[in-house]
Design an enzyme around this catalytic site. Structure first.
Site, PDB file in Angstrom:
ATOM      1  N   GLU A   1       4.344   8.601  -1.474  1.00  0.00           N
ATOM      2  CA  GLU A   1       4.343   9.944  -0.884  1.00  0.00           C
ATOM      3  C   GLU A   1       5.312   9.971   0.314  1.00  0.00           C
ATOM      4  OE1 GLU A   1       0.404  11.145   0.011  1.00  0.00           O
ATOM      5  OE2 GLU A   1       1.020  13.155   0.659  1.00  0.00           O
TER       6      GLU A   1
ATOM      7  N   ARG B   1      -6.597  -5.205  -7.527  1.00  0.00           N
ATOM      8  CA  ARG B   1      -7.801  -5.009  -8.335  1.00  0.00           C
ATOM      9  C   ARG B   1      -7.524  -5.103  -9.832  1.00  0.00           C
ATOM     10  NH1 ARG B   1      -8.481  -1.751  -3.756  1.00  0.00           N
ATOM     11  NH2 ARG B   1      -7.529   0.021  -4.816  1.00  0.00           N
TER      12      ARG B   1
END
Ligand code: AMP
Length: 173
Positions: free
Chosen positions: A98, A61
């Site tokens: 993560e 994006r």
């Protein structure tokens, strides 16, 4: 130029791609030509006249906001991509997620020595992706002029990861 109009055009999708994530969906902004155009105006207003040699868009994006900005500022546009997508010689940086790690690459010849790069993406969350792209720029011999995002998820303090480099965001949520 109206930030409220831009905020209103971004769709919030709860629990995507996994429970607990509030996904900021900019596809609704892209469908609103005026809101999309104004979002580019905000970036232009901030960076017009700045010393920038290249704009680096982060897959995917970041390409959407970075390429019109590059055209408006008359700057070259480079792309930072997920591994295995760029055909010529690349420089890569691995970064922590993560769970596990990810990798991002740029063409080695996309950034020249001393080039001042503006790194752009739609959104900063933890800041890990943008930081890795900053490292790519420096590995190529360039300098980080600034980072720019349409949306900053301020509670996650991603901007701290990018300090002391300047960070611009159109909307802080
Ligand atoms: P981070 O590395 O944690 O700053 O994550 C930033 C990247 O993940 C950007 O390329 C964003 O497009 C995407 N991203 C992370 N969190 C979200 C979210 N809540 N909504 C939309 N995109 C996100």
């Amino acid at each position: 130029m109206d930030k409220n109009k831009i905020s209103a055009a971004i769709r919030n999708v709860p629990d995507f791609p996994k429970p607990g994530i509030q996904f900021k969906d900019i596809t609704t902004l892209l469908l609103d030509a005026d809101a999309f155009s104004q979002s580019i105006d905000f970036f232009c207003e901030e960076f017009e006249g700045s010393e920038i040699d290249v704009i680096v868009g982060i897959e995917s994006r970041g390409f959407i906001f970075g390429s019109p900005l590059a055209l408006r500022l008359g700057c070259p546009f480079a792309i930072a991509r997920k591994p295995g997508k760029l055909p010529a010689e690349t420089v890569a940086v691995e970064y922590e997620l993560e769970y596990g790690t990810d990798k991002i690459e740029i063409h080695k010849d996309a950034i020249g020595p001393g080039d001042r790069a503006l790194i752009i993406d739609d959104l900063i969350a933890t800041g890990g992706t943008a930081k890795a792209v900053g490292q790519l720029v420096e590995k190529c011999g360039g300098e980080i002029a600034s980072y720019a995002f349409l949306i900053n998820l301020a509670d996650l303090n991603g901007v701290d990861q990018l300090a002391p480099k300047p960070v611009f965001s159109v909307i802080d949520v």
